[in-house]
Design an enzyme around this catalytic site. Structure first.
Site, mmCIF file in Angstrom:
data_model
loop_
_atom_site.group_PDB
_atom_site.id
_atom_site.type_symbol
_atom_site.label_atom_id
_atom_site.label_comp_id
_atom_site.label_asym_id
_atom_site.label_seq_id
_atom_site.Cartn_x
_atom_site.Cartn_y
_atom_site.Cartn_z
ATOM 1 N N LYS A 168 0.853 -1.191 0.000
ATOM 2 C CA LYS A 168 0.000 0.000 0.000
ATOM 3 C C LYS A 168 0.887 1.239 0.000
ATOM 4 O O LYS A 168 1.733 1.401 0.872
ATOM 5 C CB LYS A 168 -0.896 0.001 1.241
ATOM 6 C CG LYS A 168 -1.638 1.318 1.478
ATOM 7 C CD LYS A 168 -2.290 1.338 2.868
ATOM 8 C CE LYS A 168 -2.817 2.733 3.204
ATOM 9 N NZ LYS A 168 -3.383 2.797 4.572
ATOM 10 N N ASP A 171 1.947 6.714 5.495
ATOM 11 C CA ASP A 171 0.914 5.737 5.145
ATOM 12 C C ASP A 171 1.292 4.925 3.913
ATOM 13 O O ASP A 171 0.471 4.193 3.376
ATOM 14 C CB ASP A 171 -0.430 6.437 4.933
ATOM 15 C CG ASP A 171 -1.614 5.530 5.230
ATOM 16 O OD1 ASP A 171 -1.430 4.535 5.952
ATOM 17 O OD2 ASP A 171 -2.716 5.811 4.736
ATOM 18 N N LYS A 209 -9.654 13.179 8.499
ATOM 19 C CA LYS A 209 -9.049 12.834 9.779
ATOM 20 C C LYS A 209 -8.970 14.071 10.679
ATOM 21 O O LYS A 209 -8.960 15.207 10.193
ATOM 22 C CB LYS A 209 -7.622 12.313 9.565
ATOM 23 C CG LYS A 209 -7.509 10.981 8.864
ATOM 24 C CD LYS A 209 -6.038 10.618 8.678
ATOM 25 C CE LYS A 209 -5.866 9.275 7.983
ATOM 26 N NZ LYS A 209 -6.290 8.140 8.819
ATOM 27 N N ARG A 241 -7.360 -0.314 1.635
ATOM 28 C CA ARG A 241 -7.877 -1.594 1.148
ATOM 29 C C ARG A 241 -8.385 -1.481 -0.290
ATOM 30 O O ARG A 241 -8.376 -2.468 -1.026
ATOM 31 C CB ARG A 241 -8.965 -2.099 2.102
ATOM 32 C CG ARG A 241 -10.213 -1.251 2.160
ATOM 33 C CD ARG A 241 -11.023 -1.489 3.428
ATOM 34 N NE ARG A 241 -10.341 -0.944 4.597
ATOM 35 C CZ ARG A 241 -10.785 -1.043 5.845
ATOM 36 N NH1 ARG A 241 -11.929 -1.674 6.090
ATOM 37 N NH2 ARG A 241 -10.119 -0.519 6.857
ATOM 38 N N GLU A 264 -9.235 3.775 2.782
ATOM 39 C CA GLU A 264 -8.814 3.835 1.377
ATOM 40 C C GLU A 264 -7.738 2.822 1.012
ATOM 41 O O GLU A 264 -7.636 2.399 -0.137
ATOM 42 C CB GLU A 264 -8.330 5.252 1.043
ATOM 43 C CG GLU A 264 -6.880 5.564 1.358
ATOM 44 C CD GLU A 264 -6.534 5.475 2.843
ATOM 45 O OE1 GLU A 264 -5.373 5.168 3.154
ATOM 46 O OE2 GLU A 264 -7.410 5.703 3.701
#
Length: 497
Positions: free
Chosen positions: A263, A286, A275, A349, A347
């Protein structure tokens, strides 16, 4: 500024103006490696008695070199009981040593502690610990810390051991591993205005110089493939998405490839499901899963691994704007399955759904392992000491757990099951991308499982370990590089010719 170590192995070395480091196991009657050369006056024994130093694991004793020694300083590193030494302890010892270099520009390390068997691999692991501890990220500081300013850019390090010839050969692998971990750390640490999807893809392309085949798919190609789950995440950002496909063909042509999928959300605002502002700056990390996969591909190519390996990373930015994906949207993934968007902050996934399907469909790998900073829920369950392991294959899960123990990049297996799978069913589509707070890491894994078919697969949720994890002897960085050593060990132990 990371220190630069010029590491060599020998059976002896000059101590003139050097920091001399000796190793000692507990219960060895104060016997230390290299005592006759480094400590002819017996100052270590006297200092140990006065200070109560007993050579417990990674304990240190730092003294001025005695008269008669040509060294400047002496450092003793405890190894603990020889019977309890494991491979990772040699990395820890190397990291402990590097932490004490201070202003030294010449270091001699006596590795062969009495009562301890020191193999070439142990010596190479010690060197790896040195290299990993040397890393720091301050590229954007215009004024360095005063200590760093005085730290020499290059330190000559000689590791004295009877296994020096074989250790020199084995250390090439250590350098490859360090290079991959450092690459992953750099990627996680870089600011998001510098590292967007395009720039990350360019970093992946740099692996070509190591012999990795790299293909970059842009927005046009992704649309043609029907990767609407990934594209939906990206549509709120002015920065276009990319899918980087890396191939290392070091095995036999007849061997099935193994695949790693990461990812790569280079910055995650949460999108329309925004957020909280507090701590959002950490969402530059991330893309820790994509960083780990890229670092792994570096290691495998640099050490010429005898395996066929695929690395696929989905690179996007999740931003809110007038064109951003909305809660309530329904997208059709590359697999043809439809997804109702409940929460745009779920997001990762979506990115992985298309990346996993693409990898399975194109390469038909022996197995797939994906890495992702996927859920905050996994940090509630496991904190930042272990990553969550989800798998549809017991053998693969066991091998991963063993690799985690060997490298101290630990994993804890979490459940999957039909009852959890039902939770992500949607009233309006085949599934929904979020089912609320309960069992959040498990339902995220169940979502991914719908995109792997019958392929053996494992999902590593590294949200707690890729960034901001506890500092250790071998890592003093916010971005840890977690997963690179773990997966390299998995490949080395089970999947090379």
């Amino acid at each position: 500024m990371s220190a630069k170590f010029d590491i060599s192995f020998a059976n002896s070395a000059s101590l003139e103006n050097a920091l001399a480091i000796v190793l000692q196991a507990s219960g060895e009657a104060q016997a230390v490696a290299g005592a006759s050369e480094a400590d002819p006056g017996g100052v270590i024994e006297r200092a140990s008695k006065i200070s109560g130093f007993s050579a417990k694991s990674m304990a240190t004793l730092d003294v001025i070199a005695p008269q008669g020694s040509s060294a400047d300083r002496l450092l003793v590193i405890g190894l603990g009981k020889p019977s309890k030494l494991v491979a990772h302890d040699w990395l820890r010892a190397g990291g402990t040593a590097a932490a004490h270099f201070k202003k030294a520009d010449k270091v001699v390390i006596y590795l062969d502690a009495p009562g301890v068997e020191v193999s070439a691999e142990a010596a190479a692991d010690f060197a790896l610990g040195l290299l990993l501890r040397a890393y720091s990220f301050d590229a954007y500081k215009t004024k360095k810390k005063s200590d760093d300013e005085k730290t020499p850019k290059k330190v000559d390090v000689t590791i004295v051991t009877a296994a020096h010839k074989d250790a020199e050969k084995a250390s090439a692998v250590s350098e490859a591993i360090a290079g991959g971990v450092i690459l992953a750390r750099d990627l996680v640490n870089l600011p998001p205005n510098v590292l967007g999807p395009v720039e990350f893809a360019e970093k992946a392309e740099e692996l070509r110089k190591l012999g990795v085949d790299v293909e970059i798919l842009g927005e046009k190609e992704l649309k043609k493939l029907g990767m609407n789950a990934l594209l939906g995440v990206a549509q709120g950002s002015a920065r276009p998405p990319r899918l980087a496909v890396m191939q290392w063909n070091g095995g036999s042509k007849k061997d099935e490839p193994i695949a790693f999928v990461g990812k790569g959300v280079v910055f995650d605002t949460g999108g329309i499901s925004l957020k909280p502002g507090l701590g959002m700056e950490d969402m530059k990390g991330d893309m820790g899963g994509a960083a780990a996969v890229t670092g792994l591909m570096h290691v495998l190519a640099a050490r010429k691994a005898k395996a066929n390996v695929i690395g696929v990373i989905g690179l996007v930015e999740n931003m809110p704007d007038g064109n951003a994906q909305r809660p309530g949207d329904i997208v059709t993934s590359m697999s043809g399955q439809t997804i109702e968007i409940i929460n745009t902050d779920a997001e990762g996934r979506l990115v992985l759904a298309d990346a996993l399907w693409y990898t399975k469909d194109r390469f038909n790998p022996k197995f797939m392992i994906n890495l992702a900073t996927l859920t905050g829920a996994i940090t509630v369950a496991l904190g930042n000491l272990q990553a969550g392991l989800f798998s549809n294959d017991d053998e693969l899960a066991t091998r991963l757990a063993e690799a985690g123990e060997a490298t101290a990049e630990k994993l804890w297996r979490m459940p999957l099951g039909k009852d959890y799978d039902k939770i992500i069913d949607s009233k309006f589509a085949d599934m929904k991308n979020s089912s609320g707070r309960l069992a959040g890491s498990v339902t995220a894994a169940q979502f991914l499982k719908r995109f792997v078919g019958e392929t053996p697969w494992a999902h590593l949720d590294i949200a707690g370990t890729a960034m901001g994890s506890p500092l250790t002897e071998i890592n003093q960085s916010w971005g840890s590089g977690y997963g690179v050593r773990l997966l390299n060990e998995l490949v080395r132990a089970h999947y090379e010719d």
